[in-house]
Each structure stands twice: as C-alpha cells, then as structure tokens.
Design an enzyme around this catalytic site. Structure first.
Site, PDB file in Angstrom:
ATOM      1  N   GLU A 105      67.854 -10.695  35.600  1.00 44.90           N
ATOM      2  CA  GLU A 105      68.182 -12.235  35.552  1.00 44.90           C
ATOM      3  C   GLU A 105      69.767 -12.235  34.887  1.00 44.90           C
ATOM      4  O   GLU A 105      70.028 -11.198  34.347  1.00 44.90           O
ATOM      5  CB  GLU A 105      67.389 -13.112  34.693  1.00 44.90           C
ATOM      6  CG  GLU A 105      67.373 -12.542  33.301  1.00 44.90           C
ATOM      7  CD  GLU A 105      66.406 -13.531  32.356  1.00 44.90           C
ATOM      8  OE1 GLU A 105      66.855 -14.090  31.358  1.00 44.90           O
ATOM      9  OE2 GLU A 105      65.103 -13.708  32.660  1.00 44.90           O
TER      10      GLU A 105
ATOM     11  N   HIS B  54      63.879 -18.676  32.510  1.00 43.36           N
ATOM     12  CA  HIS B  54      64.020 -18.355  31.206  1.00 43.36           C
ATOM     13  C   HIS B  54      63.825 -19.493  30.217  1.00 43.36           C
ATOM     14  O   HIS B  54      64.972 -19.480  29.380  1.00 43.36           O
ATOM     15  CB  HIS B  54      65.040 -17.297  30.907  1.00 43.36           C
ATOM     16  CG  HIS B  54      64.936 -16.654  29.620  1.00 43.36           C
ATOM     17  ND1 HIS B  54      65.729 -15.241  29.565  1.00 43.36           N
ATOM     18  CD2 HIS B  54      64.391 -16.983  28.530  1.00 43.36           C
ATOM     19  CE1 HIS B  54      65.482 -14.632  28.389  1.00 43.36           C
ATOM     20  NE2 HIS B  54      64.727 -15.769  27.716  1.00 43.36           N
TER      21      HIS B  54
ATOM     22  N   ARG C  82      60.638 -10.706  27.698  1.00 41.13           N
ATOM     23  CA  ARG C  82      61.856 -10.256  28.272  1.00 41.13           C
ATOM     24  C   ARG C  82      61.610  -9.771  29.570  1.00 41.13           C
ATOM     25  O   ARG C  82      60.379  -9.028  29.813  1.00 41.13           O
ATOM     26  CB  ARG C  82      62.539  -9.475  27.191  1.00 41.13           C
ATOM     27  CG  ARG C  82      63.271  -9.878  26.176  1.00 41.13           C
ATOM     28  CD  ARG C  82      64.541 -10.582  26.459  1.00 41.13           C
ATOM     29  NE  ARG C  82      65.149 -11.083  24.933  1.00 41.13           N
ATOM     30  CZ  ARG C  82      64.970 -12.257  24.700  1.00 41.13           C
ATOM     31  NH1 ARG C  82      64.136 -13.214  25.188  1.00 41.13           N
ATOM     32  NH2 ARG C  82      65.711 -12.577  23.531  1.00 41.13           N
TER      33      ARG C  82
END
Length: 377
Positions: free
Chosen positions: A238, A255, A209
C-alpha cells in the site's frame, strides 16, 4: 516554534497551535527539506521516519506518532540524534477490534452462520488483540490467542501455538506489528504454506500490517474458490493495491480499521500531552472533550437481545460494507488510497451509544462489547 502536523490528524491544528506555528502537511510525501527549521514533527503511520527524512532536520527535538504502531519510525536513529519520540499505544484498539467484529457479523449474515458457534483465533495479543479477546469472551464467543512474546514474558493467559490456532480456528484475525528480524518475525507470517493449509470454511482478517500476509500467495489461494474467505484493511505494498486480488476479497478497505473518531482523537491528545510534558507546559487535552455527540446517542431495547439484534445495533454504528463499497468504487483513481483516508467519515465507536433496557434485556454482554448501558425500571 514550528510544528509539522499530518493534515489527516483531527483536532491537531487547534491543539498544537496553542504551542507554536502549525504547518499542515500530507504525511506520505514529507521530504527532508520540509523539516528544515522544524522543532517538532507529528505524524501518522504513512510517514517513514528514517535517516533520509531527518537528514536536514537542524532543529528537530520531538517526533510523535498518533498511532499505536511504531514500525514506521527508526527509533534507534532518533535516540542517537537526541530526538525525543513518543507514540499513542492503544489509541485505536477499539476501532480495529470493532472493524474485525463488523467483518465477522456481516460474514455471519452472508454465509449463514452464528459467530457464537465459531472459534476465533487472534494472532497478536497486544493492545488490539487483547481488547478484541476481552470483547469476544465477554460475549461468550470461544477465543484462542497466540503471541510468543507475551507468552515468553510470563503473561498468565492461556496461549495456543500458532499451527494449532490456525488449524482450530474458524476465523483468524491478525493483530501483530510487522517485523523481519528476531525470534518471531511477522513478515509473511501467513505465507503460501499456511494459506494452502487453510480450509475452505475458514475466514482470514488482516487489520494489522499488510506484509504480515503474502498477498501474492493469498491471491493464488483465493483463486481456488473453495469457500475460503479473506478481508483486508491493509495491503502488502500500500498505497498500491493488487487489482487482481481485490475482486477475490470479501471486504477491502484502505487501512482505516483504526480510523474511528474516538481513536484518532485519542491519538492526537496523547501525543499533544506528551509534547506538553516535554516542554514543561501545563496544558493538557482530553479526547472526550473534543468529540461531538453521536448521531444516534441512545437505543432502546424492549426485550432480551438475540443475534439479529446484535447485527442491527452494531451495523447501525459501523458496517464494513460502507467502506468496502467506496474502496472498490474509488481505488482505481490516482491517489485514491490516501484520499479515502484523508476524507474518512466520522465513524464512531460503540461506546458513543447508550443502550437502554430493563433487567430482562441482559445488557451486560453488550457492555463487554463496548456499549454504554442503562438499566431502566
């Protein structure tokens, strides 16, 4: 029955349409109004399920996330509201591990080292970290792991304290959830102090993360240009990306570490099956039944593999440079982060490929990495 499904969830429309009316929506922009008269909600990690989102959810009884991570869902709130929740633990562990391995392989080529001479420190020994540990150890690579929760729960593996792992590892790869509270919070686990203590020959990979790493401190550390290397699949804020940080990174991707086709199919089928159970419906789906044949389903080896062979066969299936190049080319365009995720290519896992060779080829370690193997006579 009305079911909202994230438009980026493969195979979901064909599966969930067997149960009711499917409404495809972009996950990041879902609103409370979208959930009026909706019976079930199927999401990915970009959808924040909180009080605001479900404030008008007058019929909602089921929420499923086709992801291993669950920090985007207020589970206590759903329980309080009597809304059933399920996730897909481990669905993308292989893809994330293979992403990290690709980063290691490519950097080994670029920087002229052997991964077999390095110590890899894995922070977070859940589904992803444990799978990566198994793969690397199966290949004969030295691995250290840190996970205070697993250690305190009596996990029999040998754990290394965080400070020691960071000091002793050549490659540090992060696989934790994001938490701000509790005994072992992971928010800014890799902070300015940790980053400034890293040597110039160390490598940091974050496919967990974004906020696990203080991105501002990382940028300042990389500006020293002393050889320290970082690769990010996730960013602190993000879909916003620090455009000053980007050129300092060895690799940057939107991601997508866990976005392999197998992982996404597993995630979809896991929550589909959970919803069927919730409805007392006997329908079940299997990810393997949905997947197409790999573009290169078989590779022949005519001699014992070496590191060059390992580079070639792993990069043929997944080379992080492909995603990195697209990211750098597109990220300045409006909405690019989510568009790249939405339109992500059909990346396959090593398990989609069978390696064929005789007994002298030493295929067993490659099986530990995830490949199917076939020993020829």
């Amino acid at each position: 029955m009305k079911i909202i499904v994230d438009e980026n969830m493969p195979y979901a429309e064909e599966l969930f349409s067997q149960l009711g009316e499917v409404i495809l929506k972009p996950g990041r922009t879902l609103t409370a109004d979208d959930l009026i008269d909706i019976d079930a909600l199927m999401i990915r990690s970009v959808t924040k399920v909180n009080a605001e989102l479900i404030s008008k959810a007058n019929k909602l009884k089921f929420v499923g996330t086709a992801t291993a991570g669950m920090d985007h869902v207020d589970q206590a709130l759903l329980k309080e509201k009597g809304i059933f929740f399920t996730a897909a633990p481990g669905c993308n562990k292989v893809g994330v591990a293979e992403y990290a391995f690709s980063v290691m392989m490519v950097l080994a080529q670029q920087q002229g080292f052997s991964v077999f001479d390095k110590t890899v420190g894995i922070i977070g020994a859940g589904q992803v970290g444990s799978y990566l540990e198994k793969c690397l150890k199966g290949m004969g690579i030295n691995v250290l792991i840190n996970d205070p929760f697993k250690q305190e729960a009596g996990d029999p593996r040998s754990f290394t304290p965080l400070a020691e792992l960071i000091e002793q590892s050549d490659i540090i790869t992060l696989h934790t959830p994001i938490t701000k509270d509790g005994l072992h919070p992971t928010h800014h686990l890799i902070d300015e102090k940790v980053l400034n203590g890293l040597r110039g020959d160390q490598i940091l990979i974050n496919a967990a993360r974004g906020p696990v790493v203080d991105n501002q401190a990382l940028k300042q550390r990389l500006m020293k240009q002393d050889g320290f290397t970082a690769a990010l699949d996730v960013f602190e804020f993000e879909p916003e990306v620090d455009m000053e940080l980007l050129p300092l990174l060895a690799f940057a991707t939107p991601h997508v570490a866990g976005y392999g086709l197998e992982g996404k199919a597993r995630g979809t089928t896991m929550i589909f099956n959970s919803y069927c159970e919730f409805l007392n419906n006997e329908l079940r789906a299997h990810a393997s039944d949905l997947l197409p044949t790999a573009p290169v389903p078989t590779m022949m080896l005519d001699r014992a593999w070496d590191e060059a062979t390992l580079h070639n066969i792993t990069q043929l299936i997944y080379d992080v440079r492909k995603d990195d190049a697209l990211f750098r080319r597109e990220i300045s365009k409006p909405g690019a982060f989510d568009l790249m995720r939405k339109n992500y290519w059909d990346r396959r896992e090593y398990s989609a490929v069978t390696l064929v060779g005789n007994e002298t080829c030493n295929l067993a370690p490659l099986a530990e990495l995830g490949f199917q193997i076939e020993v020829s006579q």
